[in-house]
Enzyme design. Structure first.
Site, PDB file in Angstrom:
ATOM      1  N   ASP A 211       0.728  -1.208   0.019  1.00 51.40           N
ATOM      2  CA  ASP A 211      -0.183   0.101  -0.230  1.00 51.40           C
ATOM      3  C   ASP A 211       0.817   1.330  -0.161  1.00 51.40           C
ATOM      4  OD1 ASP A 211       0.298   0.951   3.211  1.00 51.40           O
ATOM      5  OD2 ASP A 211       0.237  -1.187   3.328  1.00 51.40           O
ATOM      6  N   ASP A 213       0.817   3.607   2.266  1.00 48.89           N
ATOM      7  CA  ASP A 213       0.341   4.198   3.843  1.00 48.89           C
ATOM      8  C   ASP A 213      -0.602   5.233   3.566  1.00 48.89           C
ATOM      9  OD1 ASP A 213       1.638   3.923   6.351  1.00 48.89           O
ATOM     10  OD2 ASP A 213       2.385   6.079   6.295  1.00 48.89           O
TER      11      ASP A 213
END
Length: 295
Positions: A211, A213
């Protein structure tokens, strides 16, 4: 300490353990003076090479980052003859050009954990090892070459910010770490890398980006569902990478001369006559080479 054939240790999630061609598989409980490791160890052979898998969070992912017994994990790997450790870890990206699905061969860490004991040593037996270069370059070279051979996109070099967790970052924290020049963020490689160095193990991290973040304007909210989806997509690549890198590590003629394997040579500070006998015994696997003259 009982001497057994050299093995390569793999620390990571359960998704990478089901490797095609892995034979003579067995789960075995190994005890440690540092308490219970995360799991039993999975022993096996891959194309004739001895390997050991350790689920960092336990089988079924039941242990949160802060409660992982990193000491016992590294101790049992050393105790069963592991000399090289490849850590496979899920991370968030702090850079636009490291999107989810990217693999990064980490070469530096910033340790922002605060609730973890970070050394095998302490009062009664003090030691200081160098962490200037916290991962094994030799292992990194093998991983990079294996990834290229397997056509797995991988980035060489990056700084891994290790946070305490288990919560994800605030937006302010995520933006701060980006200003520090960090590349990826996760919760598990400290004190794992520090303890591996104290145990004189060669250690390298393959960070798998799941991802962005929370700093990215199009990815503001990280969810477990998103991470699990990317983890599943990365699993096959990770298994392929492991399969390609194992023979390179096991046939490396320069391995015995690697500086990681003599990290304790000049690290012990406490005078021999005042060293704690109980600590010496507890460290039989980790530091037996320098404490008791074991090879």
């Amino acid at each position: 300490m009982i001497h057994v054939p050299e093995r390569i240790g793999i620390i990571g999630g359960s998704g990478i353990y089901d490797i095609a061609g892995l034979t003579n598989k067995r789960w075995e409980k190994v005890t440690s003076p540092f308490g219970e490791p995360s799991s039993e160890l999975l022993f096996g052979e891959l194309d004739g090479h001895n390997i050991v898998f350790l689920p960092r969070h336990g089988r079924g992912h039941r242990i949160p980052p802060t409660e992982i017994n990193f000491h016992a994990n590294i101790d049992v790997l050393k105790r069963v003859g592991v000399t090289d450790v490849i850590s496979v870890s899920a991370v968030g990206s702090l850079r636009e050009d490291l999107p989810p699905g990217t693999f990064v061969i980490v070469d530096q860490f910033i340790d922002r954990t605060f609730a973890r004991n970070k050394s095998f040593f302490g009062t009664g037996l003090v030691a200081h090892v160098s962490m200037a270069y916290p991962v094994c370059k030799r292992l990194g070279d093998h991983i990079e070459m294996a990834a290229k051979e397997a056509n797995i996109p991988i980035v060489r070099g990056g700084t891994y910010l290790v946070m305490e967790g288990p919560q994800f970052s605030s937006l302010a924290e995520s933006n701060l770490y980006r200003t520090w020049g960090c590349d990826v963020i996760g919760m598990t490689n400290m004190p794992e890398a520090k303890l591996a160095r104290e145990a004189e193990l060669c250690y390298a991290t393959v960070a798998m980006v799941t991802d962005y973040d929370c700093w990215h304007p199009d990815h503001e909210h990280v969810t477990v569902g998103q991470i699990i989806k990317i983890l599943a997509e990365n699993a096959d690549k990770a298994k392929t990478l492991v399969k390609h890198v194992i023979p390179k590590v096991r046939t490396d003629a320069l391995a015995d001369a690697c500086s990681c394997r003599s990290a304790l040579e000049f690290a012990l500070i406490t005078a021999p006559e005042v060293r704690d006998a109980a600590m010496i015994e507890k460290l039989d696997a980790i530091a037996g080479r320098v404490l008791k003259g074991k090879p």
